[in-house]
Design a protein around this motif. Structure first.
Motif, mmCIF file in Angstrom:
data_model
loop_
_atom_site.group_PDB
_atom_site.id
_atom_site.type_symbol
_atom_site.label_atom_id
_atom_site.label_comp_id
_atom_site.label_asym_id
_atom_site.label_seq_id
_atom_site.Cartn_x
_atom_site.Cartn_y
_atom_site.Cartn_z
ATOM 1 N N GLY A 270 0.822 -1.211 0.000
ATOM 2 C CA GLY A 270 0.000 0.000 0.000
ATOM 3 C C GLY A 270 0.850 1.252 0.000
ATOM 4 N N VAL A 271 1.978 1.201 0.740
ATOM 5 C CA VAL A 271 2.932 2.319 0.733
ATOM 6 C C VAL A 271 3.500 2.499 -0.668
ATOM 7 N N MET A 272 3.892 1.382 -1.304
ATOM 8 C CA MET A 272 4.444 1.446 -2.666
ATOM 9 C C MET A 272 3.434 2.039 -3.645
ATOM 10 N N LEU A 273 2.211 1.553 -3.550
ATOM 11 C CA LEU A 273 1.168 1.962 -4.494
ATOM 12 C C LEU A 273 0.920 3.460 -4.444
ATOM 13 N N ILE A 274 0.785 3.997 -3.231
ATOM 14 C CA ILE A 274 0.503 5.433 -3.119
ATOM 15 C C ILE A 274 1.723 6.247 -3.539
ATOM 16 N N GLY A 275 2.931 5.710 -3.283
ATOM 17 C CA GLY A 275 4.149 6.420 -3.675
ATOM 18 C C GLY A 275 4.251 6.597 -5.177
ATOM 19 N N ILE A 276 3.867 5.548 -5.898
ATOM 20 C CA ILE A 276 3.946 5.612 -7.361
ATOM 21 C C ILE A 276 2.810 6.448 -7.933
ATOM 22 N N SER A 277 1.568 6.163 -7.488
ATOM 23 C CA SER A 277 0.417 6.864 -8.068
ATOM 24 C C SER A 277 0.386 8.342 -7.698
ATOM 25 N N THR A 278 0.969 8.707 -6.542
ATOM 26 C CA THR A 278 0.969 10.105 -6.114
ATOM 27 C C THR A 278 2.071 10.911 -6.788
ATOM 28 N N PHE A 279 3.278 10.353 -6.883
ATOM 29 C CA PHE A 279 4.430 11.157 -7.287
ATOM 30 C C PHE A 279 4.928 10.913 -8.712
ATOM 31 N N LEU A 280 4.433 9.861 -9.373
ATOM 32 C CA LEU A 280 4.868 9.654 -10.763
ATOM 33 C C LEU A 280 4.402 10.778 -11.693
ATOM 34 N N PRO A 281 3.137 11.250 -11.591
ATOM 35 C CA PRO A 281 2.743 12.377 -12.453
ATOM 36 C C PRO A 281 3.611 13.618 -12.238
ATOM 37 N N THR A 282 4.031 13.872 -10.989
ATOM 38 C CA THR A 282 4.896 15.015 -10.702
ATOM 39 C C THR A 282 6.239 14.851 -11.397
ATOM 40 N N TYR A 283 6.773 13.637 -11.408
ATOM 41 C CA TYR A 283 8.061 13.371 -12.071
ATOM 42 C C TYR A 283 7.931 13.574 -13.589
#
Length: 483
Positions: A270-283
């Motif tokens: 769950g930590v991984m999932l939110i990390g990717i879905s939250t910050f990938l668009p910013t990257y």
């Protein structure tokens, strides 16, 4: 449920529409976030937009399930949808990020009812033999929403306004309520309310205190009292849950090893999932310089890998077994995490999409295997609670992840700007607002420094994501062949 009166196909369609509305929320908002902070400012509060929603969702999900047993599914689901839509409308009218965070709290309170109660309705109106097929329809909702969410979010941001990312929920919710009101009929057996209010309050205090500390990363003057409040309330929560006849979390289920490992790994993934879905668009937008639509499609890749792997997971469980299936999924999570760690702006959005896809494969293989294993490990009368505990842990992982990774991003970016000798004094964490707004009014030098700082900070976030992939894989090794 009275099947004689209930129109099952129409109710199933309404339930799927309701679940779609809840499921699409995470990816569609994540895609819009760079444009939201560019418009409203407040980049340092970025992760709170997700944390506020996830916290209230996690805190209320088990309570709504119990309320539906007491008062019936329909009124509790209607109440949840109503609160969710009020929050959605307010979010669209927000004029600052602080306002948006408050409205996301309201939205999250309503969202806690949507998934558990909608799923329970399906269990009520279909027989045991029919449920396997119907669960396939419900699983498809996650795939469809995950694939369409980033795309819809990107298109709305690019061609209309980010505000419609929230307002699009209104027609979906109204249609669902009308169909359920007309065609869902239930016979409610009145039961004495057994709601764990004390446990809920203690849990909410504990998680809120820890999450605030994580987001602020030691920058608050109230670190010691908040830490004390979090620890004390957590201790009392555990003591209370062990004594109360109707616990919010039935701890005795955790003594079953497959459930324990599945739940802890659900938290780490769950930590991984939110990390990717939250910050990938910013990257993709802030570092690679791509559009919101392209950023949305990089997330869509994970959403394609997930349902494909979920369908494959069922076959693997029969042919290779539970332990092998979850280990293959864990290996995919490791591979996806490594790809994010080694991601470079020069690689372009295709690398970001490929990393998302591989991670999605890992998520699909493990999550489906977990649900099957959990439901096989307990008797019928505990199956609902056991399944809910896994959903709850995934929610908590999302909540902690949003706070933890937001804290990592903010602290690393602040440190980078402070230690960069050429950085203008005017640059701060909130200067990212301008960068995501295509750098208007910024010098080329300031834009370059901010871009490099954001790259470095997001790289640190992806190292943390990879760390949780390693933890997940190590935990899966503790499963035995007979589990």
């Amino acid at each position: 449920m009275s099947e004689r009166q209930t129109n099952r196909p129409l109710v199933l369609a309404a339930v799927m529409l309701t679940m779609f509305m809840g499921a699409i929320e995470a990816t569609i908002v994540a895609t819009a976030m760079p444009d939201i902070v560019a418009d409203l400012g407040g980049f340092s509060l970025y992760s709170w937009v997700f944390s506020a929603y996830l916290l209230m969702n996690a805190a209320t999900v088990l309570i709504y399930g119990k309320l539906s047993d007491i008062f019936g599914r329909r009124p509790v689901l209607f109440a949840g949808i109503f609160i969710f839509l009020i929050g959605s409308i307010l979010c669209g009218f927000a004029v600052s990020l602080e306002q948006l965070i408050v409205y996301r709290f309201i939205q999250g309170i309503g969202a806690g009812a949507i998934m558990p109660v909608a799923t329970t309705i399906v269990g009520d109106i279909y027989t045991k033999e029919e449920r396997a097929k119907v669960q396939g329809y419900l699983a498809s909702v996650w795939g469809i929403s995950a694939v369409s969410g980033p795309a819809i979010g990107g298109l709305l941001v690019e061609f209309v306004s980010w505000r419609w990312v929230f307002w699009i929920n209104v027609p979906l919710g109204i249609i669902s309520v009308i169909i359920l009101f007309l065609y869902l009929h239930e016979k409610v057996e009145k039961k004495k309310p057994e709601i764990d209010y004390i446990g809920t309050i203690l849990f909410l205090i504990s998680v809120s205190a820890f999450m605030y500390l994580l987001v602020e990363a030691g920058k608050t003057a109230y670190t010691v009292p908040l830490l004390a409040a979090g620890i004390i309330s957590l201790v009392f929560f555990v003591i209370h849950e062990r004594r109360t006849p109707a616990p919010m979390i039935p701890f005795h289920l955790w003594k079953v090893r497959p459930i324990l490992i599945a739940n802890v790994v659900s938290l780490t993934t769950g930590v991984m999932l939110i990390g990717i879905s939250t910050f990938l668009p910013t990257y993709v937008q802030g570092v690679m310089g791509e559009s919101a639509t392209v950023a949305g499609f990089t997330l869509t890749a994970m959403s394609i890998g997930w349902p494909l792997a979920s369908s494959l997971s069922g076959r693997l469980l029969l042919s290779a077994g539970y332990r092998t299936t979850t280990l293959i999924g864990g290996a995919a999570l490791l591979a996806g995490g490594l790809m994010f760690v080694f991601m470079d702006p020069s690689f372009g959005p295709w690398w970001a999409a490929a990393s998302s896809f591989v991670t999605g494969v890992g998520m699909g293989l493990t999550s489906t295997a977990f649900i099957v294993s959990i439901q096989n490990s307990v008797d019928w009368h505990e199956r609902g609670a056991a399944t809910a505990s896994n959903m709850f842990m995934r929610n908590i992982g999302n909540t902690i992840g949003a706070a933890l990774l937001g804290g990592v991003l903010n602290s690393r970016l602040a440190a980078y700007l402070q230690n960069e000798p050429d950085a203008p004094a005017s640059l701060s964490v909130d200067s990212i607002n301008q960068l995501l707004g295509e750098g208007e009014g910024m010098t080329g030098k300031a834009r370059l420094i901010l871009s490099e700082g954001l790259t470095s900070s997001l790289h640190a976030v992806y190292w943390v994501v990879f760390f949780f992939a390693v933890v997940s894989f190590v935990l899966l090794l503790f499963l035995k062949k007979g589990d």
